[in-house]
Scaffold this motif. Structure first.
Motif, short mmCIF file in Angstrom:
data_model
loop_
_atom_site.label_atom_id
_atom_site.label_comp_id
_atom_site.label_asym_id
_atom_site.label_seq_id
_atom_site.Cartn_x
_atom_site.Cartn_y
_atom_site.Cartn_z
N ALA A 54 0.92 -1.33 -0.04
CA ALA A 54 -0.03 0.42 0.01
C ALA A 54 0.75 1.47 0.22
O ALA A 54 0.16 2.21 -0.89
CB ALA A 54 -1.17 -0.20 1.53
N ASP A 55 1.57 1.01 0.99
CA ASP A 55 2.67 2.22 1.17
C ASP A 55 3.83 2.59 -0.28
O ASP A 55 4.17 3.80 -0.69
CB ASP A 55 3.69 2.49 2.22
N LYS A 56 4.44 1.21 -1.16
CA LYS A 56 5.00 2.01 -2.20
C LYS A 56 4.53 1.37 -3.10
O LYS A 56 4.89 2.19 -4.30
CB LYS A 56 5.67 1.52 -1.87
N ALA A 57 3.23 1.21 -3.65
CA ALA A 57 2.46 0.83 -4.69
C ALA A 57 0.67 1.78 -5.23
O ALA A 57 0.68 2.58 -5.69
CB ALA A 57 2.00 -0.44 -5.27
N ALA A 58 0.16 1.50 -4.46
CA ALA A 58 -1.34 2.35 -4.16
C ALA A 58 -1.72 3.67 -3.09
O ALA A 58 -2.08 4.36 -4.38
CB ALA A 58 -2.28 1.57 -3.46
N LYS A 59 -0.97 3.62 -2.64
CA LYS A 59 -1.17 5.40 -1.86
C LYS A 59 -0.05 6.38 -2.55
O LYS A 59 -0.44 7.54 -2.92
CB LYS A 59 -0.21 5.27 -0.33
#
Length: 188
Positions: A127-132
């Motif tokens: 989440a922190d490195k792709a989605a967000k």
């Protein structure tokens, strides 16, 4: 709160108001986030190291003269999505160019946000490195930083170029904290 209890009362389509109600009812302090596509994420409360990293960065900003009402830890941001659907993320640290107009809201608008910092924890890497980053870039947030939980607590700094982030630097947190805020963050 058990998975059975949550599942029994889960709406078919969750809204930011639903998330606020779930967080208020959760006795364990989990973070509830919703992607603009409607994907629900539930994260455990931060551990001590996580909290200390956020506090160190916040203290660095305050010591540099950044106004206290323009910095917040663990605040909800409404992330615009397609067709008027909003997601909600709870970054570890947010820096505004101007204070939020109505800070009593649970989900503050992403307008005027200059920087979002996410401290990467076990289980939040994707989440922190792709989605967000996609979501924050779509909201027009000019800078996004991740802080890894490696030995150097590596801060990876991204700057918005067009509609996506480009990496600007990756350096240990200790080095960042011993440099000027203006070396890394625009003051306007």
């Amino acid at each position: 709160m058990s998975a059975d209890a949550v599942g029994r009362h889960m709406p078919a389509i969750a809204t930011l108001d639903d998330l606020a109600a779930m967080m208020a009812a959760d006795p364990h302090g989990h973070r509830y986030e919703l992607s603009p596509e409607g994907v629900l994420s539930i994260m455990p409360p931060a551990d001590g190291e996580h909290a200390l990293i956020a506090t160190r960065i916040m203290a660095w900003l305050l010591a540099a003269g950044w106004p206290v009402d323009q910095i917040a830890q663990v605040v909800g941001l409404a992330i615009p999505g397609a067709e008027g659907v909003s997601g909600g993320r709870i970054p570890d640290l947010v820096v505004w160019g101007q204070p939020p107009a109505n800070p009593r809201q649970v989900w503050l608008p992403a307008a005027n946000v200059l920087l979002v910092v996410e401290i990467v924890s076990r289980g939040s890497e994707a989440a922190d490195k792709a989605a967000k980053p996609r979501e924050y870039a779509g909201a027009g947030i000019p800078q996004y930083w991740t802080v890894d939980r490696d030995a150097g607590q590596t801060v990876t700094m991204y700057r918005l170029v067009g509609d996506r982030y480009e990496m600007r630097a990756a350096t240990p947190l200790a080095w960042v904290l011993n440099t000027s805020v203006t070396d890394h963050l625009s003051l306007n």
